[in-house]
Structure formats: C-alpha cells, structure tokens
Design a protein around this motif. Structure first.
Motif, PDB file in Angstrom:
ATOM      1  N   THR A 161     -27.896  11.037   3.625  1.00 47.29           N
ATOM      2  CA  THR A 161     -27.114   9.919   4.397  1.00 47.29           C
ATOM      3  C   THR A 161     -27.344   9.666   5.760  1.00 47.29           C
ATOM      4  N   VAL A 162     -27.547   8.595   6.224  1.00 48.75           N
ATOM      5  CA  VAL A 162     -27.746   8.213   7.676  1.00 48.75           C
ATOM      6  C   VAL A 162     -26.979   7.371   8.278  1.00 48.75           C
ATOM      7  N   THR A 163     -26.637   7.655   9.607  1.00 51.58           N
ATOM      8  CA  THR A 163     -25.631   6.522  10.158  1.00 51.58           C
ATOM      9  C   THR A 163     -26.537   5.794  11.332  1.00 51.58           C
ATOM     10  N   PHE A 164     -26.177   4.583  11.731  1.00 47.73           N
ATOM     11  CA  PHE A 164     -26.883   3.835  12.849  1.00 47.73           C
ATOM     12  C   PHE A 164     -26.245   2.535  13.018  1.00 47.73           C
ATOM     13  N   ASP A 165     -26.371   2.054  14.398  1.00 47.37           N
ATOM     14  CA  ASP A 165     -26.086   0.891  14.807  1.00 47.37           C
ATOM     15  C   ASP A 165     -26.963  -0.186  14.517  1.00 47.37           C
ATOM     16  N   TYR A 166     -26.507  -1.315  13.834  1.00 45.01           N
ATOM     17  CA  TYR A 166     -27.392  -2.375  13.521  1.00 45.01           C
ATOM     18  C   TYR A 166     -26.732  -3.835  14.023  1.00 45.01           C
ATOM     19  N   ALA A 167     -27.668  -4.725  14.312  1.00 44.70           N
ATOM     20  CA  ALA A 167     -27.597  -6.085  14.905  1.00 44.70           C
ATOM     21  C   ALA A 167     -28.090  -6.981  13.760  1.00 44.70           C
ATOM     22  N   THR A 168     -27.042  -7.881  13.290  1.00 45.35           N
ATOM     23  CA  THR A 168     -27.431  -8.919  12.453  1.00 45.35           C
ATOM     24  C   THR A 168     -28.349  -9.804  12.909  1.00 45.35           C
ATOM     25  N   ARG A 169     -29.011 -10.708  12.036  1.00 38.86           N
ATOM     26  CA  ARG A 169     -29.852 -11.917  12.691  1.00 38.86           C
ATOM     27  C   ARG A 169     -29.165 -12.721  13.575  1.00 38.86           C
ATOM     28  N   ARG A 170     -27.764 -12.815  13.548  1.00 43.15           N
ATOM     29  CA  ARG A 170     -27.149 -13.559  14.428  1.00 43.15           C
ATOM     30  C   ARG A 170     -26.868 -12.999  15.829  1.00 43.15           C
ATOM     31  N   THR A 172     -24.844 -10.090  15.879  1.00 39.72           N
ATOM     32  CA  THR A 172     -23.561  -9.258  15.715  1.00 39.72           C
ATOM     33  C   THR A 172     -23.838  -7.494  15.699  1.00 39.72           C
ATOM     34  N   PRO A 173     -23.252  -6.835  16.132  1.00 43.81           N
ATOM     35  CA  PRO A 173     -23.480  -5.551  16.306  1.00 43.81           C
ATOM     36  C   PRO A 173     -22.570  -4.970  15.176  1.00 43.81           C
ATOM     37  N   GLY A 174     -22.897  -3.791  14.465  1.00 44.03           N
ATOM     38  CA  GLY A 174     -22.222  -3.232  13.625  1.00 44.03           C
ATOM     39  C   GLY A 174     -22.550  -1.827  13.193  1.00 44.03           C
ATOM     40  N   PHE A 175     -21.741  -0.997  12.680  1.00 42.30           N
ATOM     41  CA  PHE A 175     -22.171   0.408  12.073  1.00 42.30           C
ATOM     42  C   PHE A 175     -22.487   0.438  10.595  1.00 42.30           C
ATOM     43  N   ARG A 176     -23.570   1.356  10.427  1.00 42.52           N
ATOM     44  CA  ARG A 176     -23.969   1.239   9.292  1.00 42.52           C
ATOM     45  C   ARG A 176     -24.145   2.802   8.601  1.00 42.52           C
ATOM     46  N   ARG A 177     -23.854   2.855   7.443  1.00 41.07           N
ATOM     47  CA  ARG A 177     -23.908   4.265   6.824  1.00 41.07           C
ATOM     48  C   ARG A 177     -24.380   4.034   5.404  1.00 41.07           C
ATOM     49  N   VAL A 178     -25.788   4.614   5.412  1.00 39.24           N
ATOM     50  CA  VAL A 178     -26.696   4.270   4.124  1.00 39.24           C
ATOM     51  C   VAL A 178     -27.192   5.480   3.835  1.00 39.24           C
ATOM     52  N   THR A 211     -30.366   0.986  15.920  1.00 37.15           N
ATOM     53  CA  THR A 211     -30.441   1.679  17.246  1.00 37.15           C
ATOM     54  C   THR A 211     -29.766   3.069  16.708  1.00 37.15           C
ATOM     55  N   GLY A 212     -30.540   4.245  17.161  1.00 33.40           N
ATOM     56  CA  GLY A 212     -29.906   5.531  17.029  1.00 33.40           C
ATOM     57  C   GLY A 212     -29.535   5.919  15.756  1.00 33.40           C
ATOM     58  N   PRO A 213     -30.497   6.079  14.632  1.00 35.64           N
ATOM     59  CA  PRO A 213     -30.175   6.691  13.519  1.00 35.64           C
ATOM     60  C   PRO A 213     -30.103   8.148  13.546  1.00 35.64           C
ATOM     61  N   VAL A 214     -28.914   8.473  12.977  1.00 37.57           N
ATOM     62  CA  VAL A 214     -28.767   9.951  13.014  1.00 37.57           C
ATOM     63  C   VAL A 214     -28.469  10.596  11.518  1.00 37.57           C
TER      64      VAL A 214
END
Length: 340
Positions: A161-170, A172-178, A211-214
């Motif tokens: 599992t990886v976490t990172f910050d992600y900006a949508t096409r608009r 908008t920033p957000g946190f993701r865990r995938v 940004t910053g996948p961990v």
C-alpha cells in the motif's frame, strides 16, 4: 586529492560527459591534481578508445567528441533507471521493425552491470510496467521522476500500500491511499493503476499530478484487475473520462480506416455502416482536437462545443492567411460542416 588512478579516471570521464568543453585547469581543480596529471589521464582515455580532442585558446581544454566506435558510458543512478524504462517501453511497444529485440539486448547488458540496488528497481519496473496506450496525437506531457517510478514499481511488485497527495484535473488537492497494480505510459504521460482503499474502487492516477508517494510497509493480497490487462483498463478510462471540450464527428469513411489514421481507441470510433462512422474527439486540449480533426482526412460533419468550433476556425484562418501571404491559392477551410 584523488590519488586512486582508476577512480580518478572514472571521475574525469564522468565530468567530460556532462559538459561540451572543459578547460584543463578546471579539470585539474575538480580532480585536485596537477594539470600534468590531467594530460596523462586524457591520454589514457584516448588509449581506451574515448575520442577526446584538445582545444586551443588562452586556457586550452578538452572535449569528448563522437568517434567511430561506441565507448563505454558512465551513468548516474537516475540515468540508469530512466534508460531501463525507455528500453522496456521500446521492447514492448515500438512500431519499428527489429527495435524490440535490440532494446531487449541492450536492457540485458545494462542489467548485467547494474549495482544490486538499481537492479532491484529495474526488475520492479519491468514487472510493473505495461505497454504504452496511444490515442491520436501524443501530448508533450511532463516526464515522470525516475525515483517516483522506482518507488511505485516496487510497490506494484510487492503489493504494498502507498500513500500520496494528488491533484485532480480541476486542481483540487487530496490525500490518497491505494494498492498499486501497475504502471502504464499513455498519451505522453505515466499512469498508476491502483485500487483506492477509501473509494473501494479501481482508479488511474497521473504521475505528474502525484506528490510524495510513500510506501506504508503494509502488504496486501494481489487483487484481480477488472479488465483484460492494465493497458486496456487505462485506455477505457481515458476514453470514458469527462472531457473539458466536447467534439463529435460523423465521418464519411470506414471505421477501420479512421481508427488507423487517428490511432484511436475502439470505444471512440463507432461504425454506422460500411462507409460511415462517428468519432468522439472530445478532450482537454483544443490543439489535440484540431490535430485529430486533421487526421480524419475525409469529409465529416462536426458537432462540437463553441470553444472547439472557434479554435478550428481561427486555426483555418491563420493557415489561409499564411498561404495567401506567399501567393498560393487555398480552398475554403475545413473538409466538412461544423456545427456549434
């Protein structure tokens, strides 16, 4: 002072490959040796087959030029990983006859001499990367950071599992865990195919918006992708994604011919009959839509958003003006009817 001669020569060669020309004294200063030692090391490089030329002038200097044979190259870690990515892509998806086998041979040679830490990254990239997806004219998207590719490829391989910050096409920033599955180059960009743990759904993520996948250290069982392969999954997502600019063309040409001309996805080219089809040209770039319209190379009727119609008309007028400025005749712009 660099007293170890082999190490010093490797350092000298690395410097020579980073700049077109080096003053002799600057090389001596960088290596912390005398100018006489630099001259001897340059002679040794020449004996090894490196075409080093001396330059004239007040200071004098040296430059590494092209020769008749291919000498060894020195690569830093990121360069080695980047070349491995390029070779993998060329081997799996190139349209040039014979290039795939050549790329595989080059990749094998590269892997043979890689340090263990980089060999692990390259192996992960090979396992995680699939063939590129194309649709029409390629966009000059930003290049993926080799370090980011290495992190994500390792996570795909290890089901971590990886976490990172992600900006949508608009934007908008957000946190993701995938849970990463694979990496796919498509439309000039890199995409991560992953299962989003919060949305409990499969998604694709552009690496240039990440940004910053961990890695979290948490390993999970491998999931089954709801598609024949990662490339098909990304292709479908691209084809069905909401587009900023709407554009549909009814083209007076067989679907197979249009598909070949635009390198389109099957979901976007729909046959009406043997001689006519519809094409979904919608997308986020007006220039790309214009390129696809030009690639149709047939009579068509276009139903598109006002922004698309305005852009196409302005582009046609610019072409007409440029052509008339050199005295050539030019037909009225457009192959077909354009409706806003």
């Amino acid at each position: 002072m660099t007293s170890d001669m082999p190490a010093r020569m490797l350092r000298l060669l690395s410097l020579m490959q980073t700049r077109r020309e080096w003053p002799g004294q600057e090389l001596a200063d960088r290596l912390e040796v005398t100018l006489r030692t630099v001259r001897r090391d340059i002679d040794r490089l020449r004996e090894l087959g490196y075409p080093v030329e001396g330059t004239t002038g007040p200071a004098g200097g040296y430059r590494l030029t092209s020769g008749t044979d291919m000498p060894p190259l020195l690569l830093d870690d990121e360069e080695a990983v980047a070349i491995a990515v390029a070779l993998r892509t060329a081997a799996s998806a190139s349209g040039v006859t014979g290039i795939g086998e050549t790329a595989l041979r080059a990749l094998a040679k590269l892997e043979q001499v890689l340090p263990a830490r980089l060999r692990t990254q390259v192996s992960a990239l090979q396992q995680a990367t699939t063939a590129p997806v194309t649709y029409g004219a390629q966009e000059d998207g930003p290049h993926a950071d080799p370090a980011m590719l290495a992190v994500l490829a390792a996570a795909c391989r290890d089901h971590e599992t990886v976490t990172f910050d992600y900006a949508t096409r608009r934007g908008t920033p957000g946190f993701r865990r995938v849970e990463p599955h694979s990496l796919v180059p498509a439309a000039g960009r890199w995409f991560l195919v992953a299962h989003d743990t919060r949305a409990n759904d499969w998604r694709i993520y552009r690496l240039d918006r990440m940004t910053g996948p961990v890695p979290t250290g948490q390993r999970v069982p491998a999931r089954t992708l709801p598609a024949p392969d990662p490339a098909a999954f990304v292709a479908t997502k691209i084809a069905t994604a909401p587009a900023r600019y709407r554009a549909f063309a009814t083209v007076h040409a067989p679907a197979a011919a249009v598909l070949a001309r635009t390198q389109g996805l099957p979901e976007r080219v729909i046959p009406i009959d043997e001689a006519t089809c519809t094409v979904d040209l919608s997308g986020g770039s007006l220039a790309r839509i214009a390129q696809l319209v030009a690639a149709l190379d047939a009579d068509y009727t276009l139903d598109a958003a006002p922004e698309v119609v305005g852009y196409l008309r302005a582009a046609a007028e610019r072409t007409l003006l440029r052509t008339r400025s050199v005295g050539d005749s030019w037909p009225e712009p457009g192959h077909g009817d354009v409706n806003g």
